[in-house]
Design a protein around this motif. Structure first.
Motif, PDB file in Angstrom:
ATOM      1  N   PHE A 143     -20.222  39.772  95.001  1.00  0.00           N
ATOM      2  CA  PHE A 143     -20.799  40.001  96.328  1.00  0.00           C
ATOM      3  C   PHE A 143     -19.840  40.797  97.218  1.00  0.00           C
ATOM      4  CE2 PHE A 143     -22.478  35.891  94.804  1.00  0.00           C
ATOM      5  CZ  PHE A 143     -23.835  36.182  94.802  1.00  0.00           C
ATOM      6  N   ASP A 144     -20.393  41.336  98.265  1.00  0.00           N
ATOM      7  CA  ASP A 144     -19.610  42.024  99.292  1.00  0.00           C
ATOM      8  C   ASP A 144     -18.691  41.001  99.958  1.00  0.00           C
ATOM      9  OD1 ASP A 144     -18.598  43.378 101.474  1.00  0.00           O
ATOM     10  OD2 ASP A 144     -20.527  44.176 102.133  1.00  0.00           O
ATOM     11  N   THR A 145     -17.383  41.202  99.850  1.00  0.00           N
ATOM     12  CA  THR A 145     -16.427  40.214 100.376  1.00  0.00           C
ATOM     13  C   THR A 145     -16.364  40.199 101.902  1.00  0.00           C
ATOM     14  OG1 THR A 145     -14.650  41.840 100.077  1.00  0.00           O
ATOM     15  CG2 THR A 145     -15.000  40.227  98.311  1.00  0.00           C
ATOM     16  N   ASP A 146     -17.009  41.139 102.574  1.00  0.00           N
ATOM     17  CA  ASP A 146     -17.116  41.068 104.034  1.00  0.00           C
ATOM     18  C   ASP A 146     -18.176  40.062 104.463  1.00  0.00           C
ATOM     19  OD1 ASP A 146     -15.165  42.990 104.405  1.00  0.00           O
ATOM     20  OD2 ASP A 146     -16.604  44.648 104.427  1.00  0.00           O
ATOM     21  N   LYS A 147     -19.008  39.623 103.494  1.00  0.00           N
ATOM     22  CA  LYS A 147     -20.098  38.702 103.815  1.00  0.00           C
ATOM     23  C   LYS A 147     -19.897  37.296 103.281  1.00  0.00           C
ATOM     24  CE  LYS A 147     -23.647  42.306 104.048  1.00  0.00           C
ATOM     25  NZ  LYS A 147     -24.974  42.744 103.592  1.00  0.00           N
ATOM     26  N   THR A 148     -19.075  37.149 102.240  1.00  0.00           N
ATOM     27  CA  THR A 148     -18.838  35.825 101.660  1.00  0.00           C
ATOM     28  C   THR A 148     -17.529  35.858 100.882  1.00  0.00           C
ATOM     29  OG1 THR A 148     -19.822  34.028 100.349  1.00  0.00           O
ATOM     30  CG2 THR A 148     -20.085  36.282  99.507  1.00  0.00           C
ATOM     31  N   VAL A 149     -17.164  34.717 100.280  1.00  0.00           N
ATOM     32  CA  VAL A 149     -15.914  34.635  99.530  1.00  0.00           C
ATOM     33  C   VAL A 149     -16.043  35.399  98.210  1.00  0.00           C
ATOM     34  CG1 VAL A 149     -15.232  32.440 100.553  1.00  0.00           C
ATOM     35  CG2 VAL A 149     -16.644  32.470  98.470  1.00  0.00           C
ATOM     36  N   GLU A 150     -14.904  35.612  97.570  1.00  0.00           N
ATOM     37  CA  GLU A 150     -14.899  36.332  96.295  1.00  0.00           C
ATOM     38  C   GLU A 150     -15.485  35.453  95.193  1.00  0.00           C
ATOM     39  OE1 GLU A 150     -11.154  38.217  95.327  1.00  0.00           O
ATOM     40  OE2 GLU A 150     -10.592  38.197  97.457  1.00  0.00           O
ATOM     41  N   VAL A 151     -16.414  36.025  94.455  1.00  0.00           N
ATOM     42  CA  VAL A 151     -17.071  35.337  93.336  1.00  0.00           C
ATOM     43  C   VAL A 151     -16.986  36.250  92.113  1.00  0.00           C
ATOM     44  CG1 VAL A 151     -19.191  34.308  92.461  1.00  0.00           C
ATOM     45  CG2 VAL A 151     -18.640  34.143  94.904  1.00  0.00           C
ATOM     46  N   TYR A 152     -16.449  35.715  91.008  1.00  0.00           N
ATOM     47  CA  TYR A 152     -16.274  36.505  89.794  1.00  0.00           C
ATOM     48  C   TYR A 152     -16.985  35.803  88.635  1.00  0.00           C
ATOM     49  CZ  TYR A 152     -12.515  38.732  92.452  1.00  0.00           C
ATOM     50  OH  TYR A 152     -11.793  39.395  93.416  1.00  0.00           O
ATOM     51  N   PRO A 153     -18.034  36.404  88.089  1.00  0.00           N
ATOM     52  CA  PRO A 153     -18.734  35.779  86.954  1.00  0.00           C
ATOM     53  C   PRO A 153     -17.931  35.862  85.659  1.00  0.00           C
ATOM     54  CG  PRO A 153     -20.164  37.324  88.135  1.00  0.00           C
ATOM     55  CD  PRO A 153     -18.770  37.573  88.610  1.00  0.00           C
ATOM     56  N   LEU A 154     -17.906  34.763  84.922  1.00  0.00           N
ATOM     57  CA  LEU A 154     -17.406  34.700  83.554  1.00  0.00           C
ATOM     58  C   LEU A 154     -18.613  34.474  82.652  1.00  0.00           C
ATOM     59  CD1 LEU A 154     -15.176  34.393  81.345  1.00  0.00           C
ATOM     60  CD2 LEU A 154     -15.158  31.939  81.906  1.00  0.00           C
ATOM     61  N   THR A 155     -18.806  35.352  81.658  1.00  0.00           N
ATOM     62  CA  THR A 155     -19.974  35.290  80.779  1.00  0.00           C
ATOM     63  C   THR A 155     -19.519  35.209  79.333  1.00  0.00           C
ATOM     64  OG1 THR A 155     -21.238  36.654  82.352  1.00  0.00           O
ATOM     65  CG2 THR A 155     -22.154  36.388  80.149  1.00  0.00           C
ATOM     66  N   PHE A 156     -20.152  34.342  78.555  1.00  0.00           N
ATOM     67  CA  PHE A 156     -19.828  34.218  77.142  1.00  0.00           C
ATOM     68  C   PHE A 156     -21.092  33.861  76.369  1.00  0.00           C
ATOM     69  CE2 PHE A 156     -19.057  30.262  79.344  1.00  0.00           C
ATOM     70  CZ  PHE A 156     -19.704  29.315  78.582  1.00  0.00           C
ATOM     71  N   GLY A 157     -21.164  34.354  75.129  1.00  0.00           N
ATOM     72  CA  GLY A 157     -22.370  34.074  74.351  1.00  0.00           C
ATOM     73  C   GLY A 157     -22.346  34.729  72.986  1.00  0.00           C
ATOM     74  N   LEU A 158     -23.539  34.959  72.431  1.00  0.00           N
ATOM     75  CA  LEU A 158     -23.718  35.469  71.082  1.00  0.00           C
ATOM     76  C   LEU A 158     -24.380  36.846  71.101  1.00  0.00           C
ATOM     77  CD1 LEU A 158     -25.045  32.223  69.320  1.00  0.00           C
ATOM     78  CD2 LEU A 158     -22.691  33.099  69.377  1.00  0.00           C
ATOM     79  N   SER A 159     -24.136  37.621  70.025  1.00  0.00           N
ATOM     80  CA  SER A 159     -24.680  38.956  69.908  1.00  0.00           C
ATOM     81  C   SER A 159     -25.418  39.117  68.587  1.00  0.00           C
ATOM     82  CB  SER A 159     -23.571  40.025  69.980  1.00  0.00           C
ATOM     83  OG  SER A 159     -22.872  39.948  71.192  1.00  0.00           O
ATOM     84  N   LEU A 160     -26.512  39.881  68.638  1.00  0.00           N
ATOM     85  CA  LEU A 160     -27.220  40.317  67.436  1.00  0.00           C
ATOM     86  C   LEU A 160     -27.201  41.837  67.443  1.00  0.00           C
ATOM     87  CD1 LEU A 160     -28.991  39.895  64.947  1.00  0.00           C
ATOM     88  CD2 LEU A 160     -30.988  39.801  66.457  1.00  0.00           C
ATOM     89  N   ASN A 161     -26.486  42.425  66.490  1.00  0.00           N
ATOM     90  CA  ASN A 161     -26.320  43.874  66.449  1.00  0.00           C
ATOM     91  C   ASN A 161     -27.453  44.526  65.651  1.00  0.00           C
ATOM     92  OD1 ASN A 161     -23.689  43.812  67.766  1.00  0.00           O
ATOM     93  ND2 ASN A 161     -22.944  42.915  65.845  1.00  0.00           N
ATOM     94  N   PHE A 162     -28.010  45.599  66.200  1.00  0.00           N
ATOM     95  CA  PHE A 162     -29.091  46.313  65.516  1.00  0.00           C
ATOM     96  C   PHE A 162     -28.495  47.333  64.550  1.00  0.00           C
ATOM     97  CE2 PHE A 162     -31.906  45.791  69.529  1.00  0.00           C
ATOM     98  CZ  PHE A 162     -32.103  44.471  69.210  1.00  0.00           C
TER      99      PHE A 162
END
Length: 271
Positions: free
Chosen positions: A252-271
């Protein structure tokens, strides 16, 4: 007589040469590496051209795209983190999301791997789409204006679904290592960054009020940054793999709220 004896060999030589040329014109073969072109000439007309493809050599597929591991489908879960890489947001506790219902789907449609060391090491890039959702733990209602972004608890409605969704166009830049030219028989490891441009965003809520079910969808920017940049690592074998990404830019825009950093993890299926 002498003249006739002199001319006769010339006529015979010409006839033999002409006959050889006719025979050569009857069937002509042209070899182009893995392809053979057969030309059959009947009465001076090209009646048929047959193309015979030689059997592809082992590893031909790797010569086409060098076996990048990007195109495919990713399914992952999101955890919102603060600038200290933990999940405690203090007074902004509405950013402490529900990871089990906060999911990301990546549809990666194009890929190309530039070789560095044969088909085993290269730089991978491509194109994809990322569909990300942030699920709130409680009945929070998100509000945004030109100055601030915040959420308050709705004490009237009960929500079964309460999510902020954002969709992005993504481009990766990864250095990739593989153990085999054939991706179906290869272990791979790729690391780098994935940039993104936000395409759309909205809040979706489903719940119950006074015994009746309702659905709400409200499109808006909600303080989301127009761009994102994630550090990522991908690894696996053959068509299956796993990935993890961490945002290098605040969600998000840090002038409007606190810093938020997503951490994403999961599985992949390659074509």
């Amino acid at each position: 007589m002498k003249t006739s004896l002199f001319i006769l060999p010339i006529i015979l030589s010409s006839a033999i040469t002409f006959g050889q040329e006719e025979k050569k014109q009857d069937t002509t073969r042209v070899n182009l590496k893995k392809m053979e072109i057969l030309i059959i000439d009947k009465s001076g007309d090209l009646d048929k051209i047959d193309t015979i493809d030689a059997a592809p050599e082992e590893g031909t597929k790797s010569k086409r795209n060098y076996e990048a591991h990007w195109a495919g489908l990713d399914m992952g879960f999101n955890v919102m983190m603060n600038n200290s890489m933990n999940t405690d947001f203090g007074a902004y506790d509405y950013w402490e999301n529900d990871p089990a219902r906060s999911m990301t789907w990546n549809l990666n449609i194009l890929e190309h791997k530039f070789r560095i060391a044969g088909p085993y090491v290269g730089i991978t890039t491509g194109l994809g789409f990322s569909f990300t959702q942030l699920a709130f733990r409680d009945n929070y209602v998100l509000f945004s204006n030109s100055d601030t972004l915040f959420a308050v608890v709705d004490t009237v409605n009960t929500y079964s679904k309460n999510k902020l969704r954002a969709n992005y166009l993504t481009i990766p830049l990864l250095i990739e290592f593989a153990t085999n030219a054939d991706e179906d028989k290869s272990f791979y490891l790729a690391a780098g960054v994935v940039g993104g441009v936000r395409l759309s965003s909205k809040v979706k809520r489903e719940g119950e009020f006074d015994g009746k079910n309702f659905k709400q969808q409200e499109k808006g920017v909600y303080g989301l940054n127009p761009f994102k940049l994630d550090a990522t690592v991908r690894m696996g074998y053959g068509s299956w793999g796993a990935f993890a990404s961490y945002s290098l830019m605040p969600l998000f825009d840090t002038d409007k709220t606190v810093e938020v950093y997503p951490l994403t993890f999961g599985l992949s299926l390659n074509f």
